[in-house]
Design a protein around this motif. Structure first.
Motif, PDB file in Angstrom:
ATOM      1  N   PHE A  63      28.219 -27.836  70.228  1.00  0.00           N
ATOM      2  CA  PHE A  63      27.476 -26.769  70.892  1.00  0.00           C
ATOM      3  C   PHE A  63      27.904 -26.636  72.348  1.00  0.00           C
ATOM      4  CE2 PHE A  63      24.005 -25.767  73.798  1.00  0.00           C
ATOM      5  CZ  PHE A  63      23.779 -24.447  73.440  1.00  0.00           C
ATOM      6  N   LEU A  64      27.965 -27.758  73.072  1.00  0.00           N
ATOM      7  CA  LEU A  64      28.355 -27.703  74.482  1.00  0.00           C
ATOM      8  C   LEU A  64      29.780 -27.208  74.656  1.00  0.00           C
ATOM      9  CD1 LEU A  64      26.689 -30.966  75.843  1.00  0.00           C
ATOM     10  CD2 LEU A  64      26.049 -28.598  76.360  1.00  0.00           C
ATOM     11  N   ALA A  65      30.687 -27.618  73.780  1.00  0.00           N
ATOM     12  CA  ALA A  65      32.068 -27.137  73.863  1.00  0.00           C
ATOM     13  C   ALA A  65      32.121 -25.630  73.669  1.00  0.00           C
ATOM     14  CB  ALA A  65      32.936 -27.843  72.821  1.00  0.00           C
ATOM     15  N   ARG A  66      31.433 -25.131  72.666  1.00  0.00           N
ATOM     16  CA  ARG A  66      31.414 -23.690  72.417  1.00  0.00           C
ATOM     17  C   ARG A  66      30.775 -22.938  73.583  1.00  0.00           C
ATOM     18  NH1 ARG A  66      29.321 -23.672  66.107  1.00  0.00           N
ATOM     19  NH2 ARG A  66      31.257 -24.441  65.187  1.00  0.00           N
ATOM     20  N   PHE A  67      29.617 -23.433  74.031  1.00  0.00           N
ATOM     21  CA  PHE A  67      28.876 -22.764  75.099  1.00  0.00           C
ATOM     22  C   PHE A  67      29.680 -22.746  76.404  1.00  0.00           C
ATOM     23  CE2 PHE A  67      26.001 -23.044  78.743  1.00  0.00           C
ATOM     24  CZ  PHE A  67      25.344 -21.823  78.616  1.00  0.00           C
ATOM     25  N   ILE A  68      30.146 -23.919  76.838  1.00  0.00           N
ATOM     26  CA  ILE A  68      30.874 -24.014  78.103  1.00  0.00           C
ATOM     27  C   ILE A  68      32.185 -23.243  78.018  1.00  0.00           C
ATOM     28  CG2 ILE A  68      32.031 -25.591  79.703  1.00  0.00           C
ATOM     29  CD1 ILE A  68      29.919 -27.699  78.826  1.00  0.00           C
ATOM     30  N   GLY A  69      32.874 -23.361  76.887  1.00  0.00           N
ATOM     31  CA  GLY A  69      34.143 -22.657  76.723  1.00  0.00           C
ATOM     32  C   GLY A  69      33.979 -21.150  76.809  1.00  0.00           C
ATOM     33  N   ILE A  80      35.231 -18.633  79.944  1.00  0.00           N
ATOM     34  CA  ILE A  80      36.164 -17.526  79.716  1.00  0.00           C
ATOM     35  C   ILE A  80      35.539 -16.200  80.128  1.00  0.00           C
ATOM     36  CG2 ILE A  80      37.369 -16.199  77.940  1.00  0.00           C
ATOM     37  CD1 ILE A  80      37.744 -18.914  76.447  1.00  0.00           C
ATOM     38  N   LEU A  81      34.315 -15.932  79.686  1.00  0.00           N
ATOM     39  CA  LEU A  81      33.664 -14.665  80.018  1.00  0.00           C
ATOM     40  C   LEU A  81      33.411 -14.529  81.513  1.00  0.00           C
ATOM     41  CD1 LEU A  81      31.173 -14.456  77.027  1.00  0.00           C
ATOM     42  CD2 LEU A  81      33.287 -13.153  77.343  1.00  0.00           C
ATOM     43  N   LEU A  82      33.013 -15.619  82.156  1.00  0.00           N
ATOM     44  CA  LEU A  82      32.783 -15.578  83.595  1.00  0.00           C
ATOM     45  C   LEU A  82      34.077 -15.290  84.355  1.00  0.00           C
ATOM     46  CD1 LEU A  82      30.836 -15.997  85.984  1.00  0.00           C
ATOM     47  CD2 LEU A  82      31.472 -18.417  85.924  1.00  0.00           C
ATOM     48  N   LEU A  83      35.148 -15.954  83.978  1.00  0.00           N
ATOM     49  CA  LEU A  83      36.422 -15.736  84.660  1.00  0.00           C
ATOM     50  C   LEU A  83      36.928 -14.311  84.460  1.00  0.00           C
ATOM     51  CD1 LEU A  83      38.227 -19.118  84.013  1.00  0.00           C
ATOM     52  CD2 LEU A  83      37.277 -18.272  86.160  1.00  0.00           C
ATOM     53  N   VAL A  84      36.784 -13.783  83.260  1.00  0.00           N
ATOM     54  CA  VAL A  84      37.199 -12.397  83.017  1.00  0.00           C
ATOM     55  C   VAL A  84      36.383 -11.456  83.903  1.00  0.00           C
ATOM     56  CG1 VAL A  84      37.186 -10.533  81.306  1.00  0.00           C
ATOM     57  CG2 VAL A  84      38.098 -12.775  80.698  1.00  0.00           C
ATOM     58  N   GLY A  85      35.080 -11.681  83.982  1.00  0.00           N
ATOM     59  CA  GLY A  85      34.229 -10.860  84.826  1.00  0.00           C
ATOM     60  C   GLY A  85      34.594 -10.960  86.294  1.00  0.00           C
ATOM     61  N   TYR A 127      44.338 -16.637  91.182  1.00  0.00           N
ATOM     62  CA  TYR A 127      44.823 -17.001  89.844  1.00  0.00           C
ATOM     63  C   TYR A 127      45.122 -18.500  89.748  1.00  0.00           C
ATOM     64  CZ  TYR A 127      45.193 -11.987  89.200  1.00  0.00           C
ATOM     65  OH  TYR A 127      44.906 -10.659  89.112  1.00  0.00           O
ATOM     66  N   LEU A 128      45.600 -19.071  90.817  1.00  0.00           N
ATOM     67  CA  LEU A 128      45.873 -20.503  90.832  1.00  0.00           C
ATOM     68  C   LEU A 128      44.583 -21.314  90.696  1.00  0.00           C
ATOM     69  CD1 LEU A 128      47.964 -22.795  91.306  1.00  0.00           C
ATOM     70  CD2 LEU A 128      47.443 -22.576  93.739  1.00  0.00           C
ATOM     71  N   ALA A 138      40.332 -23.765  85.134  1.00  0.00           N
ATOM     72  CA  ALA A 138      39.075 -23.456  84.447  1.00  0.00           C
ATOM     73  C   ALA A 138      39.340 -22.663  83.176  1.00  0.00           C
ATOM     74  CB  ALA A 138      38.131 -22.687  85.377  1.00  0.00           C
ATOM     75  N   LEU A 139      40.281 -21.737  83.231  1.00  0.00           N
ATOM     76  CA  LEU A 139      40.615 -20.947  82.045  1.00  0.00           C
ATOM     77  C   LEU A 139      41.207 -21.826  80.946  1.00  0.00           C
ATOM     78  CD1 LEU A 139      40.712 -18.181  80.704  1.00  0.00           C
ATOM     79  CD2 LEU A 139      42.975 -17.860  81.731  1.00  0.00           C
ATOM     80  N   VAL A 140      42.083 -22.728  81.309  1.00  0.00           N
ATOM     81  CA  VAL A 140      42.685 -23.638  80.320  1.00  0.00           C
ATOM     82  C   VAL A 140      41.597 -24.501  79.676  1.00  0.00           C
ATOM     83  CG1 VAL A 140      44.215 -25.635  80.043  1.00  0.00           C
ATOM     84  CG2 VAL A 140      44.975 -23.654  81.364  1.00  0.00           C
ATOM     85  N   ILE A 141      40.701 -25.047  80.484  1.00  0.00           N
ATOM     86  CA  ILE A 141      39.611 -25.865  79.939  1.00  0.00           C
ATOM     87  C   ILE A 141      38.695 -25.017  79.066  1.00  0.00           C
ATOM     88  CG2 ILE A 141      37.534 -27.173  80.555  1.00  0.00           C
ATOM     89  CD1 ILE A 141      39.139 -28.156  83.043  1.00  0.00           C
TER      90      ILE A 141
END
Length: 132
Positions: free
Chosen positions: A7-13, A17-22, A107-108, A113-116
């Motif tokens: 659950f935590l992996a799915r939630f955090i992942g 991703i959504l936060l970084l895209v935003g 981007y750097l 964070a994106l990779v994680i």
């Protein structure tokens, strides 16, 4: 693999991703504005501290493969970030942020964070939970 780890992996992942895209769609200016606002950063520090502490207390797993360890490391990182943000004055935070040249290297700074986030999303959705 425990249900909590998955659950935590799915939630955090997915959250990452959504936060970084935003944030990328809005540009780095939104982060510049938030860092310059002391009360906003205090709330962010308190939320980070609470989230990190909850993760450390609820999921402090250092064995069982890469996924549980990465989730645990993310929890400890969030806790450390909350403590750091609470300990820095708004002036010191703004000064350190300026020294990072965040707007020039956004981007750097987002790449790790994106990779994680991608790893946690992939591993969380591909691992079968135990006990189902």
């Amino acid at each position: 693999m425990s249900r909590l780890t998955i659950f935590l992996a799915r939630f955090i992942g997915l959250f990452t991703i959504l936060l970084l895209v935003g944030l990328l769609m809005r540009g780095s200016a939104i982060v510049d504005i938030a860092v310059a606002d002391g009360p906003v950063m205090l709330v962010y520090a308190i939320l980070s501290l609470a989230t990190g502490l909850a993760m450390v207390l609820g999921h402090n797993v250092w064995s069982g493969g890469a996924l549980p360890v990465v989730v645990t490391l993310v929890g400890w990182s969030i806790l450390a970030k909350g403590l750091l943000l609470l300990s820095l004055t708004p002036e010191a935070l703004t000064r350190h942020f300026g020294q990072m040249h965040y707007g020039e290297h956004v981007y750097l700074y987002f790449a790790p964070a994106l990779v994680i986030g991608i790893y946690l999303t992939w591993a969380g959705f591909s691992a079968p939970p135990r006990g189902l």
